[in-house]
Scaffold this motif. Structure first.
Motif, PDB file in Angstrom:
ATOM      1  N   TYR A 145      40.230  49.918  38.033  1.00 31.12           N
ATOM      2  CA  TYR A 145      41.510  50.759  37.449  1.00 31.12           C
ATOM      3  C   TYR A 145      41.237  52.747  35.928  1.00 31.12           C
ATOM      4  N   PHE A 146      39.779  51.394  35.313  1.00 28.12           N
ATOM      5  CA  PHE A 146      38.705  51.990  35.231  1.00 28.12           C
ATOM      6  C   PHE A 146      38.088  53.322  35.416  1.00 28.12           C
ATOM      7  N   THR A 147      37.500  53.127  36.992  1.00 30.10           N
ATOM      8  CA  THR A 147      36.742  53.790  37.326  1.00 30.10           C
ATOM      9  C   THR A 147      37.223  53.808  38.949  1.00 30.10           C
TER      10      THR A 147
ATOM     11  N   TYR B  68      36.193  56.692  42.123  1.00 34.38           N
ATOM     12  CA  TYR B  68      35.791  55.524  43.240  1.00 34.38           C
ATOM     13  C   TYR B  68      36.526  55.040  43.830  1.00 34.38           C
ATOM     14  N   VAL B  69      38.317  55.303  44.048  1.00 34.97           N
ATOM     15  CA  VAL B  69      38.860  54.617  45.037  1.00 34.97           C
ATOM     16  C   VAL B  69      39.301  55.806  46.305  1.00 34.97           C
ATOM     17  N   PRO B  70      39.323  55.823  47.446  1.00 37.99           N
ATOM     18  CA  PRO B  70      40.207  56.832  48.151  1.00 37.99           C
ATOM     19  C   PRO B  70      41.124  56.498  49.043  1.00 37.99           C
ATOM     20  N   ASN B  71      41.409  57.582  48.253  1.00 40.08           N
ATOM     21  CA  ASN B  71      42.733  57.963  48.787  1.00 40.08           C
ATOM     22  C   ASN B  71      43.528  57.331  47.887  1.00 40.08           C
ATOM     23  N   TYR B  72      43.271  56.751  46.673  1.00 45.35           N
ATOM     24  CA  TYR B  72      44.801  55.745  45.108  1.00 45.35           C
ATOM     25  C   TYR B  72      45.357  56.628  45.206  1.00 45.35           C
ATOM     26  N   ASP B  73      46.223  55.205  45.253  1.00 45.28           N
ATOM     27  CA  ASP B  73      48.274  56.362  44.691  1.00 45.28           C
ATOM     28  C   ASP B  73      47.944  56.054  43.457  1.00 45.28           C
TER      29      ASP B  73
END
Length: 207
Positions: free
Chosen positions: A5-7, A10-15
């Protein structure tokens, strides 16, 4: 685990819809059942200021692993998931200090940031090696730190993946690089006095 949640960058293609405040607040303390919820994302070691802004009363647990072993583990994870595609030269030809997973294993800046953003009594440093050696005892101290009644847990078996070999001599390069960096977290402990497991500052000289 690993909600990021705070980074979220770093998550590819996050929604973004899945990372809204309403989503995250579902994890908070629920007064109807008296339970506390927490989460663990390794990337949070870089997010002290964001976490403090969200909840300055949060309790922070940072598990520290021998830095050379941690870097080697992340190297294997990168190899397993083919994450070296962006490199223009072979990893064995690059200085180890130029590798991001080596820099990520330098704990001093991250631990210092948490100790600047949170009172030391809200920060617990746990030795990974000592935790693995005595998990039940470690968890008793974690529960006490969180203000929770102790629970009996079964020891979990930890086994690092060793199926992907590192380049010849790479482990020795890591040991050499970190040899002059060890002990920096111990100096922070002497200065700020956070909560420790085990409560033996000398065991943190390896970090």
């Amino acid at each position: 685990k690993e909600l990021h949640y705070f980074t979220r960058e770093y998550v590819p293609n996050y929604d973004p819809m899945l990372f809204g405040l309403e989503y995250y607040e579902q994890l908070r303390y629920d007064a109807t059942n008296g339970k506390l919820c927490g989460e663990a994302s390794p990337s949070y070691i870089l997010a002290a200021s964001r976490i403090a802004a969200f909840n300055p009363n949060a309790k922070i647990i940072i598990i520290l692993r021998d830095p050379a072993a941690r870097a080697l583990s992340q190297y294997r994870q990168y190899r397993e998931h083919d994450l070296f595609f962006h490199m223009t030269s072979a990893i064995e030809d690059r200085p180890v200090e130029s590798l991001n997973f080596v820099q990520d294993s330098l704990y001093e800046p991250a631990v210092s940031s948490f100790l600047q953003h949170f009172p030391p009594r809200q920060v617990m440093l746990v030795s990974f090696e000592e935790f693995c050696a005595s998990q039940s005892d470690a968890m008793k101290h974690v529960f006490d730190f969180l203000g929770l009644a102790p629970m009996t847990i079964a020891n979990a078996r930890y086994s690092a993946s060793a199926t992907i070999p590192a380049p010849k001599g790479f482990a020795a390069k890591l040991d050499d690089f970190f040899s002059s960096k060890r002990g920096r977290v111990a100096k922070l402990i002497q200065e700020h006095h956070p909560v420790l497991y085990p409560d033996r500052p000398e065991l943190f000289e390896r970090y």
